[in-house]
Write an enzyme that holds these catalytic residues in place. Sequence first.
Site, PDB file in Angstrom:
ATOM      1  N   ILE A   1       0.853  -1.139  -0.068  1.00 46.08           N
ATOM      2  CA  ILE A   1      -0.109   0.140  -0.149  1.00 46.08           C
ATOM      3  C   ILE A   1       0.783   1.161  -0.173  1.00 46.08           C
ATOM      4  CG2 ILE A   1      -1.616   1.346   1.171  1.00 46.08           C
ATOM      5  CD1 ILE A   1      -2.974  -1.038  -0.043  1.00 46.08           C
TER       6      ILE A   1
ATOM      7  N   LYS B   1       0.529  -6.365   9.715  1.00 42.62           N
ATOM      8  CA  LYS B   1      -0.806  -6.446   9.133  1.00 42.62           C
ATOM      9  C   LYS B   1      -1.142  -8.049   9.010  1.00 42.62           C
ATOM     10  CE  LYS B   1      -0.778  -2.292   6.278  1.00 42.62           C
ATOM     11  NZ  LYS B   1       0.613  -1.828   6.180  1.00 42.62           N
TER      12      LYS B   1
ATOM     13  N   LYS C   1     -10.589  -5.261   9.415  1.00 45.28           N
ATOM     14  CA  LYS C   1     -10.449  -6.114  10.555  1.00 45.28           C
ATOM     15  C   LYS C   1     -10.592  -5.368  11.874  1.00 45.28           C
ATOM     16  CE  LYS C   1      -7.708  -9.463   7.909  1.00 45.28           C
ATOM     17  NZ  LYS C   1      -7.914  -8.899   6.671  1.00 45.28           N
TER      18      LYS C   1
ATOM     19  N   SER D   1      -1.303  -7.802  -3.014  1.00 46.80           N
ATOM     20  CA  SER D   1      -0.437  -7.426  -2.017  1.00 46.80           C
ATOM     21  C   SER D   1       0.523  -8.551  -1.467  1.00 46.80           C
ATOM     22  CB  SER D   1      -1.053  -6.679  -0.845  1.00 46.80           C
ATOM     23  OG  SER D   1      -1.869  -7.797  -0.033  1.00 46.80           O
TER      24      SER D   1
ATOM     25  N   VAL E   1      -3.954 -13.514  -1.322  1.00 47.46           N
ATOM     26  CA  VAL E   1      -4.287 -14.896  -1.620  1.00 47.46           C
ATOM     27  C   VAL E   1      -3.884 -15.084  -3.222  1.00 47.46           C
ATOM     28  CG1 VAL E   1      -5.964 -15.404   0.215  1.00 47.46           C
ATOM     29  CG2 VAL E   1      -6.497 -14.558  -2.105  1.00 47.46           C
TER      30      VAL E   1
END
Length: 646
Positions: free
Chosen positions: A274, A352, A394, A451, A455
């Site tokens: 990011i 993260k 989250k 990222s 996945v």
Amino acid sequence: MALDTFLALVSMWLAFTLRLDTLHWPMGAEWVAYAVAPALAIPIFLQLGLYKAIFRYTGVASILATGRAVALYGVALCPLVWLLFHWEGIPRSLIVLQPLLFLIFVASSRALGWQWIASRTRVRGKPLLIYGAGIAGAQTAAALSGTHDYALVGFIDDDNQKVGRTINGVKVYAYAELANVATHHRVTDILLAVPSATRQRRNQIIERLQSLPVRIRSLPGLADLASGRVTVDDFLDLDLDDLLGREPVTSRPDFLAGALAGRVVMVTGAGGSIGGELCRQIARQTPSTLLLVDHSEYSLYKIHHELEQWALGGGSSMTLVPVLCNVCNLQRLESIYEAYHPQVIYHAAAYKHVPMVESNPGEAVINNVQGTLNLARAALKWGVDSFVLVSTDKAVRPTNVMGATKRIAEQILQSLANCENNPFNEEIPGLSRSDMMTRFSMVRFGNVLGSSGSVVPLFRAQIASGGPVTVTDPEVTRYFMTIPEAVQLVLYAGAMARSGDLFVLDMGAPVRIVDLAKRMITLSGRTVRDQFRPTGDISIAFTGLRAGEKRFEELLIGQNPIPTEHPRIILAREEFVEWPTCSQCVQRLLEAARSGERDAIVNALRTLVPGYIARPAAARPDTLPEQPKAALRDTELSPCSLTNRS
């Protein structure tokens, strides 16, 4: 050379035969004309380089060069034939007739030879279809003509005017014929050559092709095709927007007008997924200085080198400053603020990865909570205009340490934005709320595709190795967005923010992870092995939920979100703890984090984040060694202020 000598003689014989209207046998001076033809042609062909080219790669260019050589040969033949007029039986029409016949023979020999070599090359590669018989498709076919990797068997197009016709000898088929053509030629790959198609159109095409057992790949842009820079290696797997199957975020440059241009901007976590994209998009807004802050030397080197090359290529006058710094080091942060006076801060530095953070909660608290607190404190002291925290979904009713620490980071900024007076009064006495110019805002969004922890790279690697593809739970769903989309909206939100605003990005409908896995398997040309298709290529294995993982993610804690000027950005109104209480709880949390006492960390997290539900201790396979109390303690909180205990 031997062939051209033979063709020169044959063309001379045929010219005599056609001119005299009878089968010719040379006699007398006519033998001179037969000798002149190859003796003149071969030196000219040598001089013009017809025998130096690597023939299999020349094709049409070789035929054009042959035409020029034969034309020069004809011009040179003219005076020689005139000299032969004094000999009986040499007709003047040979000046035109013999070179024309010679050109036809020589050009035909080149064309047939090139076609024979090309046909032998095609059968060696993987059978390939190109979807799109337009400019991009034709240029792609030309790029493939000299390669052994793929054999182009046809084009597919929906334009009825093109169906049934050929492009460089390759037939264009209708979509209705696709299944038969793919089966007959055993096609392994379909290349999408529709770079100008809308996202909706691309999705329609991909859905139509998904039922075929072929690998679907995509092209780079038309500019690269036209420049000749495209090779087989540039044929890409479908991009992340294709995997999501929805329209991407529409660019709105008006939202950033003047927000970043000519300003000093600082990005923490600049080497991350990011943070790196933030730096790229901010650089395009022409800031005066861009501070790249990261504690990973290699990650910082990579993003700095990339932007440095981009700036040199584009003639940008922006100043790039790579800064090795841990945001937990308050003194280092203050020295950066004092030296460069950043006006806008995007705080993306955080731990993260959920299972990793779950195993190391103390480090996560220090990095995510204390790091945010240090940056906010220095921002107030040095008069930063705007401070934007990159948060996560989250943080909403978290079941893991990572989400809980990010929610606390949000609350710290919300509390500071709501303070009547400066809570750090020992540093700036008498600073009132009206003097606190820093606009603290937060932007919350879900997972990003591509990222370092996504996945998608994991699934691609597992598919390439033959599987299985691992999914934690069949019911797990996530909100997804590409990194450029999320960063673009973060910049828009930061530009429109008022102090204390918490923005949530509209990420569309959530996606089941198992559905994403199946789509990636299918689009790679493989089939899913399951109870309905036991002979499929790749299976999906369910490994169970990881530490702290939810089945379903949420984006909002409170209700009644408020729309903003941008249709994909929502303003959330959520409760938070006032600063005096917040400071006391954060103090206890940091003390627990430094001691490494997991139960104390969990209790402190629960105090600040009422929705936090920790895993039972018995379910934890990991243990956390104690950390010495002296470790990483640049700052601690007193009940109403921060004091330096270094």
